[in-house]
Design a protein around this motif. Sequence first.
Motif, short mmCIF file in Angstrom:
data_model
loop_
_atom_site.label_atom_id
_atom_site.label_comp_id
_atom_site.label_asym_id
_atom_site.label_seq_id
_atom_site.Cartn_x
_atom_site.Cartn_y
_atom_site.Cartn_z
N LEU A 86 31.24 39.40 32.62
CA LEU A 86 32.32 38.56 33.12
C LEU A 86 33.68 39.18 32.83
O LEU A 86 34.57 39.22 33.69
CB LEU A 86 32.23 37.17 32.49
N ALA A 87 33.84 39.70 31.60
CA ALA A 87 35.11 40.35 31.25
C ALA A 87 35.34 41.59 32.10
O ALA A 87 36.47 41.87 32.53
CB ALA A 87 35.12 40.71 29.77
N ALA A 88 34.26 42.33 32.37
CA ALA A 88 34.40 43.54 33.18
C ALA A 88 34.83 43.21 34.61
O ALA A 88 35.48 44.02 35.27
CB ALA A 88 33.08 44.31 33.19
N ILE A 89 34.45 42.02 35.09
CA ILE A 89 34.86 41.62 36.44
C ILE A 89 36.28 41.05 36.44
O ILE A 89 37.09 41.34 37.33
CB ILE A 89 33.86 40.59 37.01
N LEU A 90 36.61 40.25 35.43
CA LEU A 90 37.90 39.56 35.42
C LEU A 90 39.06 40.50 35.13
O LEU A 90 40.14 40.36 35.71
CB LEU A 90 37.87 38.43 34.38
N ILE A 91 38.86 41.43 34.21
CA ILE A 91 39.99 42.27 33.80
C ILE A 91 40.59 43.05 34.97
O ILE A 91 41.81 43.01 35.18
CB ILE A 91 39.56 43.21 32.65
N PRO A 92 39.82 43.76 35.78
CA PRO A 92 40.45 44.46 36.91
C PRO A 92 41.03 43.52 37.96
O PRO A 92 42.06 43.83 38.56
CB PRO A 92 39.32 45.32 37.48
N ILE A 93 40.38 42.36 38.17
CA ILE A 93 40.92 41.41 39.15
C ILE A 93 42.26 40.85 38.68
O ILE A 93 43.24 40.79 39.44
CB ILE A 93 39.91 40.27 39.40
N LEU A 94 42.32 40.44 37.42
CA LEU A 94 43.58 39.94 36.87
C LEU A 94 44.66 41.01 36.90
O LEU A 94 45.83 40.73 37.16
CB LEU A 94 43.36 39.44 35.44
N ALA A 95 44.26 42.25 36.63
CA ALA A 95 45.23 43.34 36.65
C ALA A 95 45.80 43.53 38.05
O ALA A 95 47.02 43.71 38.23
CB ALA A 95 44.58 44.62 36.15
N LEU A 96 44.94 43.47 39.07
CA LEU A 96 45.42 43.64 40.44
C LEU A 96 46.32 42.48 40.85
O LEU A 96 47.36 42.67 41.51
CB LEU A 96 44.22 43.75 41.39
N ILE A 97 45.93 41.26 40.48
CA ILE A 97 46.77 40.10 40.82
C ILE A 97 48.11 40.20 40.12
O ILE A 97 49.18 39.97 40.72
CB ILE A 97 46.04 38.80 40.43
N GLY A 98 48.09 40.56 38.84
CA GLY A 98 49.35 40.70 38.12
C GLY A 98 50.23 41.79 38.71
O GLY A 98 51.46 41.64 38.78
N PHE A 99 49.60 42.87 39.14
CA PHE A 99 50.36 43.96 39.76
C PHE A 99 51.03 43.48 41.05
O PHE A 99 52.20 43.76 41.31
CB PHE A 99 49.42 45.13 40.04
N ALA A 100 50.27 42.74 41.87
CA ALA A 100 50.82 42.26 43.14
C ALA A 100 51.94 41.24 42.91
O ALA A 100 53.01 41.32 43.53
CB ALA A 100 49.70 41.65 43.98
N VAL A 101 51.69 40.29 42.00
CA VAL A 101 52.71 39.28 41.74
C VAL A 101 53.95 39.90 41.12
O VAL A 101 55.10 39.57 41.47
CB VAL A 101 52.13 38.17 40.83
N GLY A 102 53.75 40.82 40.18
CA GLY A 102 54.89 41.48 39.56
C GLY A 102 55.71 42.27 40.56
O GLY A 102 56.95 42.30 40.49
N GLY A 103 55.03 42.92 41.50
CA GLY A 103 55.76 43.66 42.53
C GLY A 103 56.59 42.75 43.40
O GLY A 103 57.74 43.07 43.74
#
Length: 466
Positions: A21-38
């Motif tokens: 679960l952590a292996a799936i969530l970490i990259p997804i959260l990272a991508l969402i954070g990257f998009a929102v931060g941009g």
Amino acid sequence: GLHFTLRSRDGYERWRDPFLLAAILIPILALIGFAVGGREAGRMTMAPDIITDAQIVMFNQNVTWAKTIFYGLVGGFVAFVGIREIRVRTTRQITVRFVGHGVRKLAPGATVLEMFRRFGIPHAALCGGRARCATCRVLVLDGGDGLPPPGPNEAKLLRRIAAPDRVRLACQIRPRDDLQVQILLASRLNPTTPSQLETDANIGKRGLTVVVADLRAFSDLSARQLPQELIGLLNRFFDEMAQAITAHGGRIDAFYGDGFMAVFGLEGTPARSAQTAIAAAADIVRAVEALNREFGAALPLPLRIGIGIHSGQAITGAVENDSLGRRDITVGETVAVAMQLELATRRVLADILVSEDTIRASGRSYRGTTSLKITIRGREKPLSAVGFASAPELADAVDDSGAAEPTLIEATVAAAPDAVEAGAGGDGFAPAPVPEATTSEEPAPVKPRRTPRRKATAKAPDDPAS
């Protein structure tokens, strides 16, 4: 990477799903954070009066879609785990009895090899469950009628080892009904450990050149030497031999009392391995001559060595146990033939016997040499070999431009032994019968050192010191 590192550790099984679960969530959260931060950074660079209501609405919609996708993935994963757990608990279970390892109940679908791994039952599986090694084979005592017939790969491997009818490969059978099996090849090694995978990677059949060497008349020498002097001489001898072998890229596989075996060709081409093996043999003879000059009068009789060289297919791998540790080995017919060539050197008065397979593989020819046509038991065709009485003769005989057809001498050598018996024949090897020439004419003999030439019709003396 973490999964393959931790999967063989105790207790990892119950933490596998949270880690997944952590292996799936970490990259997804990272991508969402990257998009929102941009998008946030883009809004900060714009003047407030430039941002329109439509842009704000679009931004909020994108955030909503991102959250929906994220929660959908998390919910889907949780639902998958829950459905799988419910299915496991409600599905019909089968009973598998492992002789000597108890009874286990589990849902059908897994292979017997996977069951071994799941329940920590010691087993062997060198190929990792790919139907290539047959080390995971089991004897099906009960329930074999409900198993599907062997597939093409399994059937081929079972025929190759002449397995009985009830023997199957644990990596290929998936029981659907109750089953009782007995492990035929148990192992203390976990097949998923890095050590086991490394061992499997080193196992193979390849073209090699094998060099077998043995001191002549060592029993007479040991009877006349003090124990301390003899051991010191052997240490010096093996040190010189190891330097000669490693200098040409070879590897010493075994020491046999006063002899040793080395292999060439673990790296490089067959031609290169044959050339380096012959060059190493010449250096070995030179090293023995240097030892004779160094020890001089301290030796009751001069050191003599016999070397057999043969090229062909051999099996390489590693064996391991608690007392000896890990050791690289080389086995096969090529090794046995090289041993027999070494035995034949004392009968034909040559220091070095090189099979024509090795000569052919080296891509070189040797002028003025005598070819011995040797019959070895267990082989249909006779083996041709070239003899050299000394290292200088070997160096002088090299002819890259080609050589005339050598004279053949018929000789017979005993069957190649599967193992070397310590003390056999007085030199650590089993004795070979004296070869006899079958032609009435006198052939061109191998030039011996310190020994007069003999006619081909005469038998070689039984004294190995000669």
